[in-house]
Design an enzyme around this catalytic site. Structure first.
Site, PDB file in Angstrom:
ATOM      1  N   CYS A 132      23.891  22.577   2.188  1.00  0.00           N
ATOM      2  CA  CYS A 132      24.512  23.118   3.400  1.00  0.00           C
ATOM      3  C   CYS A 132      25.127  21.980   4.213  1.00  0.00           C
ATOM      4  CB  CYS A 132      23.480  23.864   4.240  1.00  0.00           C
ATOM      5  SG  CYS A 132      24.181  24.554   5.778  1.00  0.00           S
ATOM      6  N   LYS A 192      19.841  23.032  -5.136  1.00  0.00           N
ATOM      7  CA  LYS A 192      21.295  23.156  -5.020  1.00  0.00           C
ATOM      8  C   LYS A 192      21.819  21.954  -4.251  1.00  0.00           C
ATOM      9  CE  LYS A 192      24.909  26.536  -3.840  1.00  0.00           C
ATOM     10  NZ  LYS A 192      25.797  25.802  -2.915  1.00  0.00           N
ATOM     11  N   ARG A 220      32.317  33.154  -1.418  1.00  0.00           N
ATOM     12  CA  ARG A 220      33.321  33.858  -0.614  1.00  0.00           C
ATOM     13  C   ARG A 220      34.049  34.949  -1.402  1.00  0.00           C
ATOM     14  NH1 ARG A 220      36.444  28.699   1.787  1.00  0.00           N
ATOM     15  NH2 ARG A 220      36.027  28.052  -0.364  1.00  0.00           N
TER      16      ARG A 220
END
Length: 341
Positions: A127, A169, A252
């Site tokens: 993030c 991640k 997205r």
């Protein structure tokens, strides 16, 4: 590690037996998912978006594995309501619960709480948002590889079930060698797989560095999931061809088209109707219900229609609009022309 105790009745005893079998089977099956599928198609962790209703939807349209939104591990531990709101349940396995944490103790404890309802947990080290950096979580942790390794290793060692997944991640560094070294260090902790977003912490819309993902795939022996600009099934296969990744993750684009992994180039009407059915069944909050539809329907509506639809304020009005626009057979031919243009 056993499921939570339930009231003593024949029904609940039977449920525990069935649930235990289901959990064992699903765990074994899902952590073998990279062997069973030529290309593992994954729905990304998305704050406010990849919650239970959306995860149920994408599973209807070719998604093999879904992630929760990034959850704050400390809040997950402390708050029953937080866990309830995020709907981490076995209803939608195979599921990976992604946590944000910066200590081994917090990540491991949150993992133990999530264990019975998912097939694995993931540590978010990707993030890039400034608030996450301020909290010492997300992509800023990539500058502390020993801390990441300690978190993952301690959690892997704390869960006796070897079929339960622990993963991570990450993003990439500008220095490819440094990126590969990090991937190797994380592999050495015993993680099940690694997801790589092929951009740096500072990059947003720049092209994805597929060569970095390929370098990681070539350097490690665990499965790698490629993330970044997966906007079609054709693109997913192309990225796998270039990188050798065992899976691809979409964010997205799957919001705009939840049927992306079936090869659909736009959200089909049956997918919109399925979303309405799921939300009616789960009685979800209007904001979540409407927000997803705004993304799904945007390419299908003209500017005037979008303005009207985006400003609707209750579920009945939204359902009426959907019914009139997409389920009126006299509009179908016109609608197809709108989509293609």
């Amino acid at each position: 590690m056993a499921p939570r105790s339930l009231p003593d009745s024949r029904f609940h005893i039977d449920f525990v037996v069935v649930f235990g079998f289901f959990k064992f089977f699903m765990t074994k099956h899902t952590m073998d998912i990279f062997e069973k599928h030529t290309l593992v198609k994954v729905c990304s962790p998305m704050v406010r978006y990849s919650r239970l209703p959306f995860r149920l939807l994408v599973r209807e349209y070719g998604c093999d594995l879904a992630f929760t939104p990034m959850l704050m591990a400390d809040s997950f531990i402390k708050s029953d309501n937080y866990r309830k709101v995020e709907s981490v349940t076995c209803e939608n396995n195979p599921l990976v619960v992604q946590f944000a944490a910066n200590t081994p103790e917090i990540f491991a404890e949150a993992t133990e709480l999530a264990y019975q309802d998912c097939i694995g947990v993931d540590l978010n080290c990707g993030c890039p948002q400034s608030w996450a950096s301020h909290e010492g979580i997300g992509a800023c942790m990539m500058n502390k590889p020993d801390l990441i390794s300690d978190i993952l290793r301690q959690t892997r060692n704390r869960i006796s079930d070897s079929t339960f997944g622990v993963s991570c991640k990450i993003r990439i560094f500008l220095d490819m060698a440094r990126t590969v070294d990090l991937a190797r260090q994380l592999e050495a902790t015993g993680i099940s797989f690694l997801t790589v977003h092929g951009r740096t912490k500072a990059e947003r819309n720049e092209p994805v560095h597929l060569d970095y993902i390929k370098a990681i795939v070539d350097a490690v022996d665990i499965p790698v999931i490629a993330n970044g600009d997966i906007d079609s099934l054709e693109k997913a296969h192309a990225v796998q061809e270039v990188t050798g990744a065992k899976g691809v993750m979409s964010a997205r684009s799957i919001l705009e088209n939840p049927a992306l992994f079936t090869g659909q180039v736009k959200t089909p009407v049956d997918c919109i109707n399925k979303w309405c059915e799921i939300n009616t069944r789960l009685d979800t909050h209007f904001t979540m219900f409407h927000r997803h539809l705004i993304h799904m329907c945007a390419p299908l509506l003209n500017k005037f229609e979008r303005r009207i639809f985006n400003n609707l304020t209750d579920k009945k009005a939204v359902l009426d609009f959907i019914s009139d626009k997409f389920n009126n057979h006299s509009n179908l031919e016109e609608e197809e022309s709108v989509v293609v243009s």
